[in-house]
Design a protein around this motif. Sequence first.
Motif, mmCIF file in Angstrom:
data_model
loop_
_atom_site.group_PDB
_atom_site.id
_atom_site.type_symbol
_atom_site.label_atom_id
_atom_site.label_comp_id
_atom_site.label_asym_id
_atom_site.label_seq_id
_atom_site.Cartn_x
_atom_site.Cartn_y
_atom_site.Cartn_z
ATOM 1 N N ARG A 73 -11.189 1.314 -0.179
ATOM 2 C CA ARG A 73 -10.232 1.232 -0.330
ATOM 3 C C ARG A 73 -8.973 1.200 -1.202
ATOM 4 N N PRO A 74 -8.284 2.310 -2.015
ATOM 5 C CA PRO A 74 -7.816 2.596 -3.095
ATOM 6 C C PRO A 74 -6.740 1.233 -2.621
ATOM 7 N N PRO A 75 -6.002 1.157 -3.909
ATOM 8 C CA PRO A 75 -5.019 -0.134 -4.534
ATOM 9 C C PRO A 75 -4.042 0.372 -3.633
ATOM 10 N N VAL A 76 -3.420 1.808 -3.698
ATOM 11 C CA VAL A 76 -2.125 1.544 -2.817
ATOM 12 C C VAL A 76 -2.526 3.400 -2.508
ATOM 13 N N ASN A 77 -1.103 2.734 -1.198
ATOM 14 C CA ASN A 77 -0.522 4.454 -0.427
ATOM 15 C C ASN A 77 -0.561 5.343 -1.751
ATOM 16 N N ASP A 78 -0.971 6.059 -2.633
ATOM 17 C CA ASP A 78 -0.987 7.288 -3.604
ATOM 18 C C ASP A 78 -1.488 7.900 -3.551
ATOM 19 N N THR A 79 -0.509 9.773 -3.690
ATOM 20 C CA THR A 79 -1.206 10.765 -3.264
ATOM 21 C C THR A 79 -2.001 11.066 -4.810
ATOM 22 N N VAL A 80 -2.043 10.921 -5.830
ATOM 23 C CA VAL A 80 -2.898 10.629 -6.843
ATOM 24 C C VAL A 80 -3.966 10.236 -7.048
ATOM 25 N N LEU A 81 -3.593 8.654 -6.620
ATOM 26 C CA LEU A 81 -4.913 7.927 -6.347
ATOM 27 C C LEU A 81 -6.240 8.534 -5.051
ATOM 28 N N ILE A 82 -5.028 9.433 -4.455
ATOM 29 C CA ILE A 82 -6.036 9.647 -3.283
ATOM 30 C C ILE A 82 -6.325 10.797 -3.498
ATOM 31 N N LYS A 83 -6.512 11.793 -4.011
ATOM 32 C CA LYS A 83 -6.372 12.354 -4.697
ATOM 33 C C LYS A 83 -8.059 12.016 -5.493
ATOM 34 N N GLN A 84 -7.846 11.713 -6.336
ATOM 35 C CA GLN A 84 -9.028 11.034 -7.039
ATOM 36 C C GLN A 84 -10.404 10.579 -6.441
ATOM 37 N N TYR A 85 -10.249 9.610 -5.512
ATOM 38 C CA TYR A 85 -11.189 9.204 -4.310
ATOM 39 C C TYR A 85 -11.571 10.399 -3.497
ATOM 40 N N LEU A 86 -10.654 10.792 -3.555
ATOM 41 C CA LEU A 86 -12.008 12.007 -2.080
ATOM 42 C C LEU A 86 -12.527 12.676 -3.172
ATOM 43 N N ASP A 87 -11.957 13.350 -4.418
ATOM 44 C CA ASP A 87 -13.358 13.767 -5.354
ATOM 45 C C ASP A 87 -14.073 13.010 -5.482
ATOM 46 N N LEU A 88 -13.690 11.660 -5.661
ATOM 47 C CA LEU A 88 -15.282 11.520 -6.243
ATOM 48 C C LEU A 88 -16.631 11.465 -4.951
ATOM 49 N N GLY A 89 -16.291 11.706 -3.780
ATOM 50 C CA GLY A 89 -16.844 11.895 -2.426
ATOM 51 C C GLY A 89 -16.674 11.375 -1.843
ATOM 52 N N ALA A 90 -15.027 10.103 -1.632
ATOM 53 C CA ALA A 90 -15.644 9.073 -0.602
ATOM 54 C C ALA A 90 -14.855 10.042 0.340
ATOM 55 N N GLN A 91 -15.325 9.992 1.614
ATOM 56 C CA GLN A 91 -14.540 10.259 2.564
ATOM 57 C C GLN A 91 -14.434 9.860 4.354
ATOM 58 N N ASN A 92 -13.786 8.427 3.892
ATOM 59 C CA ASN A 92 -13.465 7.036 4.853
ATOM 60 C C ASN A 92 -12.942 7.015 3.862
ATOM 61 N N LEU A 93 -11.269 7.270 4.088
ATOM 62 C CA LEU A 93 -10.010 6.186 3.048
ATOM 63 C C LEU A 93 -9.853 4.767 4.290
ATOM 64 N N LEU A 94 -9.390 3.536 3.405
ATOM 65 C CA LEU A 94 -8.689 3.225 4.218
ATOM 66 C C LEU A 94 -7.241 2.676 3.152
ATOM 67 N N LEU A 95 -6.067 3.075 3.468
ATOM 68 C CA LEU A 95 -4.953 2.537 2.786
ATOM 69 C C LEU A 95 -4.395 1.609 3.343
ATOM 70 N N PRO A 96 -4.168 0.773 2.037
ATOM 71 C CA PRO A 96 -3.388 -0.483 2.317
ATOM 72 C C PRO A 96 -1.843 -0.499 2.275
ATOM 73 N N MET A 97 -1.626 -1.471 3.259
ATOM 74 C CA MET A 97 0.701 -1.560 2.976
ATOM 75 C C MET A 97 1.281 -0.096 3.545
ATOM 76 N N VAL A 98 1.077 0.842 5.100
ATOM 77 C CA VAL A 98 1.466 1.190 5.577
ATOM 78 C C VAL A 98 2.336 1.015 6.278
ATOM 79 N N ASN A 99 3.343 0.900 5.721
ATOM 80 C CA ASN A 99 5.002 0.077 6.731
ATOM 81 C C ASN A 99 5.573 1.579 8.281
ATOM 82 N N SER A 100 5.158 2.775 8.013
ATOM 83 C CA SER A 100 6.430 3.250 8.766
ATOM 84 C C SER A 100 5.499 4.541 8.885
ATOM 85 N N ALA A 101 6.187 5.249 9.686
ATOM 86 C CA ALA A 101 4.710 6.742 10.127
ATOM 87 C C ALA A 101 4.921 8.319 9.047
#
Length: 245
Positions: free
Chosen positions: A53-81
């Motif tokens: 789980r990254p700290p925030v639903n952020d494009t840059v952070l998501i990129k970094q977590y994926l590049d680390l090799g995280a394959q299953n992400l849980l994104l907090p505080m998603v409030n809309s489509a």
Amino acid sequence: MWVCSGSPLVAEICAGAGLDWLLIDAEHSPNGLESVLAQLQAVHGYPGHVLVRPPVNDTVLIKQYLDLGAQNLLLPMVNSAAEARAAVAATRYPPHGVRGVGSALARSARWNRIPEYLARASETISLTVQIESASAVDAVEDILAVDGVDAIFLGPSDLAASLGLLGQQEHPKVRAAVEHCLLSAMAAGKPAGVNAFNPDTARHYLGAGAAFVLVGADVALLARGSEALAAAFVNRQDDAGTASY
């Protein structure tokens, strides 16, 4: 269970415990990119699934977590489509998304040792979004309908706060909101999970359709276990107490 300590050693101990899945958390835990990477390396090869789980639903952070090799992400505080669509786009390379291309530098592609990684990367990633506000509950059907959202996860603590019931995760209004989302997920054909440290509550939500449940945390187990030792062996009448923070 949650893995919140930031310790690769603790993460590895948990990974070998026989649990179905672990959540390495960076939203409410002292985890940065380096410690998340070390924990992913420590648990690699053990049975069970690992979400990060990254700290925030952020494009840059998501990129970094994926590049680390995280394959299953849980994104907090998603409030809309719209927020869910942005999260999906962050996990996809163009033209299907906006993920930056750095596979030659990244563990995710084993530094370009995985054939056709760029073309197949989305096949290796799952995206779970957290429903933990009243507005997210209201929009849960629309969020579930977003292509690329693989699952939802209910956070009763923040949901209770959003409903004006801070600290009352077991309140009937909170449980009703959680159960509404579980039913919506089943109708959409997508799995839903929930955080429930109370064993009776966890079993209730599993019976109500939850596909996966968080039932404990490494730091909570250590806190309660050490307190039990102190209660059993420390004579509080002789203990002047210690000042610390």
